[in-house]
Scaffold this active site. Sequence first.
Site, PDB file in Angstrom:
ATOM      1  N   LYS A 273      31.572  16.029  13.934  1.00  0.00           N
ATOM      2  CA  LYS A 273      31.979  16.706  12.743  1.00  0.00           C
ATOM      3  C   LYS A 273      30.765  17.207  11.778  1.00  0.00           C
ATOM      4  CE  LYS A 273      34.270  15.183   8.138  1.00  0.00           C
ATOM      5  NZ  LYS A 273      35.213  14.285   7.761  1.00  0.00           N
ATOM      6  N   LYS A 285      38.569  16.392  -4.216  1.00  0.00           N
ATOM      7  CA  LYS A 285      38.166  14.884  -4.469  1.00  0.00           C
ATOM      8  C   LYS A 285      37.977  14.710  -6.098  1.00  0.00           C
ATOM      9  CE  LYS A 285      36.158  14.115  -0.242  1.00  0.00           C
ATOM     10  NZ  LYS A 285      36.936  13.106   0.679  1.00  0.00           N
ATOM     11  N   ASP A 296      28.466  14.265   5.014  1.00  0.00           N
ATOM     12  CA  ASP A 296      29.891  14.367   5.911  1.00  0.00           C
ATOM     13  C   ASP A 296      29.627  15.234   7.225  1.00  0.00           C
ATOM     14  OD1 ASP A 296      32.542  13.772   6.006  1.00  0.00           O
ATOM     15  OD2 ASP A 296      33.293  15.269   5.179  1.00  0.00           O
ATOM     16  N   ASP A 355      42.201  17.688   2.475  1.00  0.00           N
ATOM     17  CA  ASP A 355      40.747  16.808   2.496  1.00  0.00           C
ATOM     18  C   ASP A 355      40.797  16.030   3.807  1.00  0.00           C
ATOM     19  OD1 ASP A 355      38.740  15.512   1.479  1.00  0.00           O
ATOM     20  OD2 ASP A 355      39.480  14.132   0.188  1.00  0.00           O
ATOM     21  N   GLU A 357      40.207  17.269   6.650  1.00  0.00           N
ATOM     22  CA  GLU A 357      39.526  18.243   7.414  1.00  0.00           C
ATOM     23  C   GLU A 357      38.620  17.930   8.555  1.00  0.00           C
ATOM     24  OE1 GLU A 357      37.913  16.874   5.071  1.00  0.00           O
ATOM     25  OE2 GLU A 357      35.942  16.834   5.745  1.00  0.00           O
ATOM     26  N   ARG A 359      39.468  16.006  11.000  1.00  0.00           N
ATOM     27  CA  ARG A 359      40.165  15.951  12.027  1.00  0.00           C
ATOM     28  C   ARG A 359      40.390  17.470  12.522  1.00  0.00           C
ATOM     29  NH1 ARG A 359      44.460  12.178   9.229  1.00  0.00           N
ATOM     30  NH2 ARG A 359      42.310  11.783   8.066  1.00  0.00           N
TER      31      ARG A 359
HETATM   32  N1  BES Z   1      34.854  12.877   4.632  1.00  0.00           N
HETATM   33  C1  BES Z   1      36.167  12.227   4.464  1.00  0.00           C
HETATM   34  C2  BES Z   1      35.901  10.598   4.461  1.00  0.00           C
HETATM   35  C3  BES Z   1      34.801   9.837   3.997  1.00  0.00           C
HETATM   36  C4  BES Z   1      35.245   9.025   2.939  1.00  0.00           C
HETATM   37  C5  BES Z   1      33.781   9.652   4.572  1.00  0.00           C
HETATM   38  C6  BES Z   1      34.279   8.110   2.256  1.00  0.00           C
HETATM   39  C7  BES Z   1      32.697   9.029   3.807  1.00  0.00           C
HETATM   40  C8  BES Z   1      32.811   8.121   2.845  1.00  0.00           C
HETATM   41  C9  BES Z   1      37.174  12.823   5.029  1.00  0.00           C
HETATM   42  O1  BES Z   1      37.093  13.961   5.208  1.00  0.00           O
HETATM   43  C10 BES Z   1      38.439  12.658   3.994  1.00  0.00           C
HETATM   44  O2  BES Z   1      38.288  13.148   3.102  1.00  0.00           O
HETATM   45  N2  BES Z   1      39.134  11.585   4.557  1.00  0.00           N
HETATM   46  C11 BES Z   1      40.446  11.426   3.587  1.00  0.00           C
HETATM   47  C12 BES Z   1      41.654  11.539   4.616  1.00  0.00           C
HETATM   48  C13 BES Z   1      43.063  11.579   3.794  1.00  0.00           C
HETATM   49  C14 BES Z   1      43.143  12.825   2.889  1.00  0.00           C
HETATM   50  C15 BES Z   1      44.100  11.501   4.790  1.00  0.00           C
HETATM   51  C16 BES Z   1      40.233  10.058   3.232  1.00  0.00           C
HETATM   52  O3  BES Z   1      39.705   9.231   3.842  1.00  0.00           O
HETATM   53  O4  BES Z   1      40.422   9.710   1.980  1.00  0.00           O
HETATM   54 ZN    ZN Z   2      35.247  14.789   5.461  1.00  0.00          ZN
HETATM   55 MN    MN Z   3      37.715  15.191   3.530  1.00  0.00          MN
END
Ligand code: BES
Ligand code: ZN
Ligand code: MN
Length: 508
Positions: A273, A285, A296, A355, A357, A359
Amino acid sequence: MKTTLHTGPLSPLETECLVVPVLDTAENNNNEQSDRHSPEIQSSDKEVLSAAADLIASGEVTGKMLETTLLHKPQGLRAKRLLLIGGGKAKSFSLHQLRKLAGAAVRNLKSKDLKALAFAAPKWSDGNMGDAVKSIVEGALVGNFDPDCYKSDRKEQKIEELIIVVPRGGSRRSLETAMEQGRIIGEAQNFTRDLVNEPGNRMTPTVLADRAKKMCDETGLKCEIYGPDKIKELKMGAFWSVAQGSEEEPRLIVMRYEPSRAPKKRVLGLVGKGITFDSGGISIKPSDGMEKMKYDMAGGAAMIGAMRAIAQLKPNVRVIGIVCATENMPSGKAQKPGDVQIAMSGKSIEIINTDAEGRLVLADGLHYARQLGCTLLIDAATLTGACVVALGMVNAGIFANDENFYQRFSKSLQTSDEKMWRLPMDEEYRDMIKSNIADIVNSGGRWAGAVTAAMFLKEFVSDTPWIHLDIAGVAWIEDNKPWIAKGPSGVAVRSIVEFARDLGASSK
Ligand code: BES
Ligand code: ZN
Ligand code: MN
């Protein structure tokens, strides 16, 4: 850091600092008090033992893990200083502790502005000094990295010269090889950390691709870099849906290690990723902590680092590295919650949360890897906050759809000392990503977030053996540790490289 091997007695060695591990040989029976120590200096050199005799007699040195005691002008030694460094209980002392000691010694001494040190490798019980030498080099290199590269008053505090002192006996050639392997792996991890450390304005998808290309040119890997046209031509609708909202162009990075002698039927695919900044998109966010989302792309950077090491170590196995690099931004062109996207595999995805994204880009990356002929897949991604909630900053999450593959990868985790904890993927979780309008949704909601993200990815690997590493909690270290600086960790590089070496060593 220049690294050399040295055999022979420690006392005549001229160096700014001689580092010698101390282990606690006290047997801790239940009726014994736990604060009883029997520190034992890990050297048979009489001069070293006598130089440290008073310190040991004083009881100040216990051998506790990472305890450091610095002695200036040690009597009878040519070294300017003697650093005793505790490695904990002798019984449980392993290559993992040794790697940390080397890192801690480097960090301790470079902070004092020293530039050179000699590390006395303890005698290894099974006689395999090579593994010890490799661990010391890995640890020392990792310890030598600091993330403060944009401070205008940065003090260039680095160890420039490391001498590893090994006991006499054993083959010099094999120790040199081990040292070289440690160097390659340690440098690859730091290479990844350098990429991850860069802020989003300086590490755009284009820059990440350029850096990957440069690395490939230097190490002899084939490298293809693709932009928006090719991504659309390949019908990577999931990848593109993330990229479409950003002014910065996305990049699809494909790195190939294809030794002609390697079996054709097995191809390891490494998919990363590469979100160079994750604002969340329209599902934006909270601003608190958003600056951290420059890391990320740590999964992608880990794959680029791993490919670098693989190119240099030359295991007898084919490996293809794929990084889907893009920003995730809100704009008038950005995708919206409710949108439906068609992935490269043909699966339709209802976007619940822009968010989620990572996956999406991985869905197309994994499918493309299979199309390129990969028969084993590993992906690494800072994928979910839920994984951080589940496992904190200690373990990465690991998911697998194949027992054999998982067991074999576990061995590499043992070698690398990277902590990962397996999470489940029961079929019941599949219900959580059902959509009313499309095949699947891109967000399973609040519960089991790390698992439903993995279930989403599973839709795109079909029956190919696959391992998914959710490194969200461990790709960035919050506080300095004695053996490693805070900032990007370079996690997953070592495990993946060890796994590729293991694959290359056998046709099974
Ligand atoms: N990049 C984030 C996940 C993340 C969170 C990485 C904290 C490092 C530290 C990912 O893209 C994300 O935003 N995931 C969301 C998914 C949700 C919207 C289903 C999450 O984990 O809140
Ligand atoms: Zn992310
Ligand atoms: Mn995200």
